[in-house]
Motif scaffolding. Structure first.
Motif, PDB file in Angstrom:
ATOM      1  N   PRO A  60       4.510   1.831  -5.022  1.00 25.42           N
ATOM      2  CA  PRO A  60       4.003   1.303  -6.291  1.00 25.42           C
ATOM      3  C   PRO A  60       4.607  -0.073  -6.580  1.00 25.42           C
ATOM      4  N   LYS A  61       3.848  -0.935  -7.235  1.00 25.30           N
ATOM      5  CA  LYS A  61       4.259  -2.320  -7.453  1.00 25.30           C
ATOM      6  C   LYS A  61       5.595  -2.442  -8.177  1.00 25.30           C
ATOM      7  N   ARG A 115       3.120   6.577 -12.681  1.00 24.25           N
ATOM      8  CA  ARG A 115       1.836   6.048 -12.208  1.00 24.25           C
ATOM      9  C   ARG A 115       1.209   5.051 -13.180  1.00 24.25           C
ATOM     10  N   LYS A 167       0.817  -1.209   0.000  1.00 27.62           N
ATOM     11  CA  LYS A 167       0.000   0.000   0.000  1.00 27.62           C
ATOM     12  C   LYS A 167       0.855   1.265   0.000  1.00 27.62           C
ATOM     13  N   THR A 178       6.075  10.526   4.387  1.00 26.44           N
ATOM     14  CA  THR A 178       5.627  11.296   3.222  1.00 26.44           C
ATOM     15  C   THR A 178       6.308  12.651   3.116  1.00 26.44           C
ATOM     16  N   SER A 191       8.778   8.154  -4.351  1.00 25.30           N
ATOM     17  CA  SER A 191       8.734   6.698  -4.401  1.00 25.30           C
ATOM     18  C   SER A 191       7.630   6.059  -3.566  1.00 25.30           C
ATOM     19  N   THR A 192       6.729   6.851  -3.001  1.00 26.96           N
ATOM     20  CA  THR A 192       5.590   6.277  -2.295  1.00 26.96           C
ATOM     21  C   THR A 192       4.301   6.775  -2.936  1.00 26.96           C
ATOM     22  N   VAL A 193       3.245   6.006  -2.766  1.00 28.81           N
ATOM     23  CA  VAL A 193       1.943   6.369  -3.334  1.00 28.81           C
ATOM     24  C   VAL A 193       1.475   7.702  -2.763  1.00 28.81           C
ATOM     25  N   LEU A 198       3.467  10.707  -4.147  1.00 29.31           N
ATOM     26  CA  LEU A 198       3.104  11.011  -5.534  1.00 29.31           C
ATOM     27  C   LEU A 198       1.861  11.884  -5.617  1.00 29.31           C
ATOM     28  N   GLU A 199       0.990  11.768  -4.615  1.00 30.97           N
ATOM     29  CA  GLU A 199      -0.264  12.524  -4.612  1.00 30.97           C
ATOM     30  C   GLU A 199      -0.218  13.732  -3.687  1.00 30.97           C
TER      31      GLU A 199
END
Length: 450
Positions: free
Chosen positions: A135-136, A390, A132, A351, A366-368, A371-372
């Motif tokens: 990103p994969k 993304r 979570k 974050t 490098s984290t979800v 990125l947002e």
């Protein structure tokens, strides 16, 4: 931001074949017994060297130490993987506890050899669901066979940077999306001057900085290894199609010898003398740092960014690209692993820390969450690379126990193809597969005790 070309660094690492072949002692994952609240000094080694990058690292460490006053961090920069591996082999108080490396291709070797400790127990202990948080694709290139021996610390997305003025002059209104459009646009943008060029639309040869076989192959969504773990380059038509398309583009732009002669006039990739800055190439396959570097070099033309074109039959996947980045891990020989984890956890999962660092050195977070983040500084040129990062079809090269030797083998074959030395590409790929399988088998046979 500019960083050492990864394959060059990787070749240096792989030359030192015995570096990781000696024993050391330390802690491992959930077995780490040091008190994370005790006063301690950590040795942190990283590869950044530019003044702005070093300043950003120092600021990040200062924020960490303010939140963890009992942990002091001794920072050593401009460290190559070769130097890091030598220090890990030697061990002792001067060896690094925490390491950051640009060479994602070494992850398989780091994990398989036991040089870095598995971070899965630390993640579980901290209640962090890595699927979570990251990103994969980034998780794919920071682990090997379930061993999460590194975590992502910012990353790079590769796209197309282009000269807006040259596009306008040639009557081109938008960047190409398919490979056939790419070839057409590259020809329109090329200006021949005698037996050389005033400008090429794109330098298509594999020696053209970031125009590597892996960057281009990513647009064909390749499968490097089959379910049985064997090399799959001959069986997956993506590789032959990419090599054929690249060779065809080389021919359309004047041929290998003529292009390479022109390429010999190019300046250093990380300097103001880069050919894109000087108007010698109108399009450049590059990372998110290039627009900023071009502006710092004082270019007078407008700059556009876009994803790298895809094969004509994959236009629905337009927007994808190759992803790579910086990795961070804990030395298996460190006796301060719990304290080291606090630093790794902060730099890779916090974050605010990730966003601040990304803003400072203009890399993709490098984290979800990062990125947002509304605090992420996003220019129109930079947004393209965030979108590539993304994209669900963006991909990378998989980790293997031989590090990235298989990529060097593939690259050598691609060099031979573009030179016209390979008459039968499928047969050549089959031989390449055999060599890759042999090298990986040898790497697996090496036993290391840590």
């Amino acid at each position: 931001m500019p960083r050492t070309r990864r394959l060059t660094a990787l070749a240096t690492v792989l030359a030192a074949t015995s570096v990781l072949a000696s024993a050391c002692t330390g802690q491992s994952g959930s077995a780490a017994s040091d008190d994370p609240m005790a006063d301690v000094t950590l040795n942190f080694w990283h590869g950044w060297s530019a003044p702005g990058e070093v300043k950003a690292i120092e600021e990040n460490i200062a924020r960490f130490q303010a939140a963890h006053p009992h942990i002091k961090v001794k920072v050593t920069g401009n460290m190559t993987d070769d130097k890091i591996n030598q220090a890990l082999r030697a061990g002792g108080d001067k060896a690094p506890d925490v390491v950051s490396s640009f060479t994602t291709d070494s992850v398989g070797k780091f994990c398989n050899s036991g040089a870095f400790t598995d971070l899965n127990p630390f993640l579980a202990k901290s209640g962090i669901d890595k699927a979570k948080v990251f990103p994969k694709t980034l998780l794919d290139y920071t682990q090997f066979n379930g061993n999460q021996c590194t975590l992502p610390l910012l990353h790079d997305a590769y796209g197309l940077v282009y000269n807006l003025d040259a596009f306008k002059e040639a009557g081109i209104t938008e960047p190409p999306k398919t490979w056939s459009q790419f070839a057409e646009v590259a020809q329109k943008l090329t200006k021949v001057s005698g037996d050389s060029y005033e400008r090429v639309g794109i330098m298509p040869t594999f020696h053209g900085y970031e125009t590597t076989p892996m960057r281009l192959a990513a647009q064909w969504s390749p499968t490097y290894f089959g379910a049985d773990g064997k090399a799959n380059l001959a069986k997956d038509p993506a590789f032959a199609r990419m090599l054929t398309a690249q060779k065809d583009l080389v021919a359309k732009l004047g041929g290998y010898e003529k292009l390479e002669k022109f390429r010999a006039t190019f300046g250093d990739e990380w300097s103001a003398e880069h050919p894109f800055h000087q108007g010698k190439v109108a399009m450049q396959i590059d990372g998110e740092w290039r627009p900023g570097m071009a502006k710092e070099a004082g270019v007078t033309f407008g700059i556009g960014t876009a994803p790298i074109p895809v094969p004509d039959d994959q236009v629905a996947d337009y927007g994808k690209g190759y992803l790579s980045g910086t990795i961070m891990g804990i030395a298996q020989g460190s006796k301060k692993q719990n304290a080291a984890w606090e630093l790794v956890k902060y730099m890779t999962t916090d974050t605010e820390a990730v966003v601040a660092f990304a803003n400072a050195i203009h890399n993709v977070p490098s984290t979800v969450a990062a990125l947002e983040s509304p605090k992420l500084e996003v220019t129109p040129e930079f947004k393209t690379f965030l979108d590539i990062a993304r994209h669900p079809r963006s991909n990378t090269t998989p980790a293997q126990p031989d590090g990235g030797t298989y990529q060097l083998t593939f690259t050598d074959f691609a060099y031979a193809v573009e030179k016209g030395e390979v008459a039968d590409i499928p047969a050549g790929l089959a031989k390449t597969d055999q060599q890759i399988d042999t090298d990986i088998a040898k790497a697996k046979a090496v036993k290391v005790s840590w």
